[in-house]
Every structure is written in structure tokens, then in C-alpha cells.
Design an enzyme around this catalytic site. Structure first.
Site, mmCIF file in Angstrom:
data_model
loop_
_atom_site.group_PDB
_atom_site.id
_atom_site.type_symbol
_atom_site.label_atom_id
_atom_site.label_comp_id
_atom_site.label_asym_id
_atom_site.label_seq_id
_atom_site.Cartn_x
_atom_site.Cartn_y
_atom_site.Cartn_z
ATOM 1 N N CYS A 113 0.817 -1.226 0.000
ATOM 2 C CA CYS A 113 0.000 0.000 0.000
ATOM 3 C C CYS A 113 0.845 1.269 0.000
ATOM 4 C CB CYS A 113 -0.947 0.007 1.192
ATOM 5 S SG CYS A 113 -2.067 -1.388 1.189
ATOM 6 N N HIS A 249 -3.429 7.263 3.350
ATOM 7 C CA HIS A 249 -3.810 5.984 2.746
ATOM 8 C C HIS A 249 -5.193 5.617 3.265
ATOM 9 C CE1 HIS A 249 -3.923 1.956 1.373
ATOM 10 N NE2 HIS A 249 -3.603 1.387 2.529
ATOM 11 N N ASN A 279 -10.068 -0.028 0.230
ATOM 12 C CA ASN A 279 -8.607 0.043 0.269
ATOM 13 C C ASN A 279 -8.072 -0.375 -1.102
ATOM 14 O OD1 ASN A 279 -5.877 -0.262 0.615
ATOM 15 N ND2 ASN A 279 -6.020 -1.478 2.502
HETATM 16 N N1 COA Z 1 -18.499 -9.176 8.696
HETATM 17 C C1 COA Z 1 -18.936 -9.546 9.889
HETATM 18 N N2 COA Z 1 -18.124 -9.986 10.864
HETATM 19 C C2 COA Z 1 -16.815 -10.057 10.586
HETATM 20 C C3 COA Z 1 -16.282 -9.685 9.341
HETATM 21 C C4 COA Z 1 -17.187 -9.224 8.366
HETATM 22 N N3 COA Z 1 -16.785 -8.841 7.147
HETATM 23 N N4 COA Z 1 -14.946 -9.831 9.372
HETATM 24 C C5 COA Z 1 -14.638 -10.291 10.593
HETATM 25 N N5 COA Z 1 -15.762 -10.428 11.332
HETATM 26 C C6 COA Z 1 -15.897 -10.887 12.705
HETATM 27 C C7 COA Z 1 -14.738 -11.727 13.159
HETATM 28 O O1 COA Z 1 -14.906 -13.069 12.726
HETATM 29 C C8 COA Z 1 -14.831 -11.580 14.656
HETATM 30 O O2 COA Z 1 -15.829 -12.442 15.120
HETATM 31 P P1 COA Z 1 -15.655 -13.249 16.522
HETATM 32 O O3 COA Z 1 -15.528 -12.178 17.558
HETATM 33 O O4 COA Z 1 -16.893 -14.041 16.593
HETATM 34 O O5 COA Z 1 -14.395 -14.039 16.339
HETATM 35 C C9 COA Z 1 -15.341 -10.149 14.843
HETATM 36 O O6 COA Z 1 -15.889 -9.768 13.583
HETATM 37 C C10 COA Z 1 -14.289 -9.163 15.260
HETATM 38 O O7 COA Z 1 -13.159 -9.377 14.457
HETATM 39 P P2 COA Z 1 -11.887 -8.475 14.605
HETATM 40 O O8 COA Z 1 -10.887 -8.922 13.598
HETATM 41 O O9 COA Z 1 -11.462 -8.384 16.025
HETATM 42 O O10 COA Z 1 -12.491 -7.066 14.176
HETATM 43 P P3 COA Z 1 -11.795 -5.659 14.158
HETATM 44 O O11 COA Z 1 -12.561 -4.703 14.962
HETATM 45 O O12 COA Z 1 -10.318 -5.735 14.393
HETATM 46 O O13 COA Z 1 -11.993 -5.215 12.640
HETATM 47 C C11 COA Z 1 -10.701 -5.073 10.636
HETATM 48 C C12 COA Z 1 -11.396 -5.996 11.628
HETATM 49 C C13 COA Z 1 -10.038 -5.926 9.576
HETATM 50 C C14 COA Z 1 -11.749 -4.165 10.008
HETATM 51 C C15 COA Z 1 -9.672 -4.201 11.398
HETATM 52 O O14 COA Z 1 -8.884 -5.001 12.225
HETATM 53 C C16 COA Z 1 -8.779 -3.444 10.470
HETATM 54 O O15 COA Z 1 -9.222 -2.583 9.739
HETATM 55 N N6 COA Z 1 -7.473 -3.695 10.517
HETATM 56 C C17 COA Z 1 -6.529 -3.058 9.642
HETATM 57 C C18 COA Z 1 -6.583 -3.730 8.313
HETATM 58 C C19 COA Z 1 -5.871 -2.942 7.293
HETATM 59 O O16 COA Z 1 -5.882 -1.743 7.317
HETATM 60 N N7 COA Z 1 -5.220 -3.642 6.372
HETATM 61 C C20 COA Z 1 -4.535 -3.058 5.306
HETATM 62 C C21 COA Z 1 -3.361 -2.312 5.783
HETATM 63 S S1 COA Z 1 -2.661 -1.470 4.460
#
Ligand code: COA
Length: 322
Positions: A113, A249, A279
Site C-alpha cells: 500500500c 492511505h 482500500n
Molecule cells: N463481517 C462480519 N463480521 C466479521 C467480518 C465481516 N466482514 N470480518 C470479521 N468479522 C468478525 C470476526 O470473525 C470476529 O468475530 P468473533 O468475535 O466471533 O471471532 C469479529 O468480527 C471481530 O473481528 P476483529 O478482527 O477483532 O475485528 P476488528 O474490529 O479488528 O476489525 C478489521 C477488523 C479488519 C476491520 C480491522 O482489524 C482493520 O481494519 N485492521 C486493519 C486492516 C488494514 O488496514 N489492512 C490493510 C493495511 S494497508
């Protein structure tokens, strides 16, 4: 002293739009979950036969016209991308030839990214050294071609697109300060497991999908971006109060909000496109820049901080006057 300055911008987004409602039909998710956790509402997805260079060419045409230059002036083409058309030749040579740019230095670089920030920083050095007079710099990605559409953890996040800028020498800034960084110790937190020299035969199969520890990525991204933003400002002797705009970003609205808070910037001074683009990896910063310029928010002479963070991890920031 010679600076480099952006004199034209452009973007291209594929025609097909996929909304959160569309994703609800494919995986166990909801519009509400996606919007509150990521800020994404829709994303553009390239056609099956569309490549990253196809998108770059469209974005570049707009940037070239915006800059009011002829293709014959361009003497460097750099593309930041993780999803080039082919393993070789590099994507910039394809773009150079198809746009009718005379033979010149043309290469791609891969910093996930952060690809555009790396590419812009590289072009800036060539211009400051007096070796290049007009650079076409792009960030572009067909990242949805790597997405596993059955994995709700990642498929809701990404989108495709291309952003392009024309960079020329200038007696006035221009680009003031660039900072790049990377640390491979974080490789396992965000990666795609297949490459030219590793397991190429399994690319595009269920075994090969974007691997991401979302929570961990989130934490390191916020910490690292905050640090590099302050380093960039300190290096230039600029206080955060002097900044007119943040062009970050577009990975996640919560990361963007955390960055704005660190810089004491109200969200009104932040260009946000994540709701419409998702993204788009290396394409996100140049597309956000183009959006802000074209809708009249970003104006000539204003002080702008661009920053990005991605797999590797890699990170980078560019402080500039438009
Ligand atoms: N829809 C519904 N539920 C979802 C889901 C979706 N699309 N994706 C994950 N979940 C669930 C998970 O399975 C988890 O369930 P559980 O508690 O029963 O295990 C729950 O949601 C929470 O998951 P978690 O990963 O802790 O959520 P989060 O608050 O961290 O949000 C992201 C997840 C990916 C949105 C967040 O971590 C994020 O944005 N991280 C950075 C990613 C990023 O920027 N990547 C690129 C970098 S360049």
C-alpha cells in the site's frame, strides 16, 4: 535549489461498483459491520480482462492533460503496484509504450500500500538530482484479483483503481520532505503467500489468499504512521498547526481518524475516499489527492501531508506544497 512539484493529477476507477449489500449476498457480513469497522460503503472492481496497466493508462491520460504537457516530455515512468500485469516486462514499460512516451527510464516498484509514496519519493530524488525533467508517477492496483471472495475477513476491505501524477522541477516547493521505512519482521501479519519464485502454480486458488491479522495491522499502522508523520514535520521544521490537509492511505476510517487526532486535525481537513473506493492499496493516496484537487478543496500553495502503510510492513510520508 531545485524542487519537484506535482503539476497534474488523474485517476481511473473501474466501471463495476460492488456495494456492501452485494457482499451481504456472498459472505456472512452486514453493511452495518463493514461501515462501522472500516468506513467502506462501496468499492470498484476491475473487469476480468482488465489489467493494472489498462487502468494506469486511463489515469495517466487525465494527469497528462491536466498538466498540459505532451507525452514526448516525459522522461521517467514509475509505477507502484503489487499487482502488475506480468512478472516481466515491468508494467511501466507497457504503459510507456502504449501511451507513446519516447524510450526512457521506466520501472515498477513494489511496496504494497506504500507503493505510490515510494514511487513519488524516488521520482523526487531523480528530479532534484537534475537527471529527470518530467516524471509520470502512478500507484495502481487490481487487488481484487488476489481477493478470496469467500473470506469475509478480507474481501470487504479492498477495491481497484489507479492514480497518476506528473512531477516536474520547480524553483519553489513542491515536495519538501519525504520519509520511507520498512520492517520485514511484520511479514506474517499481512501478506499474499504466492509469488514468482514461490508456489506460483497455486496462485488464484483457495490456498492462496490475502493473509491478514487485522487487529495487529491496525495497532502497528496507527503507531508507525503517527511517528513518521511527526518525523516528517520535524525534519521540515513545520508544526502540525501549519498543515492545511492530510491525504492519508485509505485503509480504514478508524486508522484515518486516529491519525487526524494525532495531528490535531479536524476531519474537515482530511481527504477521505475510503467509503467510495475501499482500500485500493498503492492507488489510494494518488486517487485521494486527485479527488481533493478536482473538487476544489486542495489548492495551489497549501501544505499537504500524504502518508501510507502496507504489507512488509512498509510505510512512508511526503510533505509538500501543492
Ligand atoms: N463481517 C462480519 N463480521 C466479521 C467480518 C465481516 N466482514 N470480518 C470479521 N468479522 C468478525 C470476526 O470473525 C470476529 O468475530 P468473533 O468475535 O466471533 O471471532 C469479529 O468480527 C471481530 O473481528 P476483529 O478482527 O477483532 O475485528 P476488528 O474490529 O479488528 O476489525 C478489521 C477488523 C479488519 C476491520 C480491522 O482489524 C482493520 O481494519 N485492521 C486493519 C486492516 C488494514 O488496514 N489492512 C490493510 C493495511 S494497508
Amino acid at each position: 535549489m531545485t524542487y519537484s512539484r506535482i503539476v497534474g493529477t488523474g485517476r481511473y476507477l473501474p466501471e463495476r461498483i460492488m456495494t456492501n449489500a452485494d457482499l451481504e449476498k456472498i459472505v456472512d457480513t452486514s453493511d452495518e459491520w463493514i461501515r462501522t469497522r472500516t468506513g467502506v460503503e462501496r468499492r470498484h472492481v476491475c473487469a476480468e480482462d482488465q489489467t493494472t496497466s489498462d487502468m494506469c493508462i486511463e489515469a495517466a491520460k487525465v494527469a497528462i492533460e491536466d498538466a498540459g504537457i505532451s507525452v514526448s516530455e516525459i522522461d521517467m515512468v514509475i509505477t507502484g503496484t503489487t499487482t502488475p500485469d506480468l512478472i516481466f516486462p515491468n508494467i511501466s514499460t507497457i504503459i510507456q509504450h502504449k501511451l507513446g512516451i519516447p524510450a526512457c527510464t521506466a520501472f515498477s516498484l513494489e511496496a504494497a500500500c506504500t507503493g505510490f509514496i515510494y514511487a513519488l519519493t524516488t521520482a523526487d530524488k531523480f528530479i532534484k538530482a537534475g537527471e529527470v525533467k518530467c516524471a509520470l508517477v502512478m500507484g495502481a492496483e487490481c487487488i481484487t484479483k488476489l481477493v478470496d471472495w469467500s473470506d469475509r475477513n478480507t474481501c470487504v476491505l479492498f477495491g481497484d483503481g489507479a492514480g497518476a501524477v506528473i512531477l516536474k522541477p520547480s524553483e519553489e516547493p513542491g515536495i519538501i520532505s519525504c520519509h520511507l521505512g520498512a520492517d520485514g519482521q511484520y511479514k506474517d501479519l499481512l501478506y499474499y503467500p504466492v509469488g514468482a519464485s514461490k508456489d506460483l502454480a497455486t496462485a488464484g486458488t483457495a490456498g492462496a489468499k490475502i493473509m491478514m491479522s487485522g487487529n495487529e495491522v491496525f495497532k502497528v499502522a496507527v503507531k508507525t504512521l503517527g511517528k513518521i508523520a511527526m518525523e516528517t514535520l520535524d525534519d521540515a521544521g513545520v508544526s502540525k498547526e501549519e498543515l492545511d490537509w492530510l491525504v492519508p492511505h485509505q485503509a480504514n476510517i478508524r486508522i484515518i481518524q486516529a491519525m487526524a487526532k494525532r495531528l490535531d486535525m479536524p476531519m474537515e481537513k482530511v481527504i477521505v475516499t475510503v467509503q467510495d473506493h475501499g482500500n485500493t492499496s498503492a492507488a489510494s493516496v494518488p486517487m485521494a489527492l486527485d479527488v481533493g484537487i478536482r473538487d476544489g478543496r486542495l489548492k495551489r500553495g497549501q501544505l499537504i501531508l500524504m502518508e501510507a502503510f502496507g504489507g512488509g510492513f512498509t510505510w512512508g510520508s511526503v510533505l509538500m506544497r501543492l
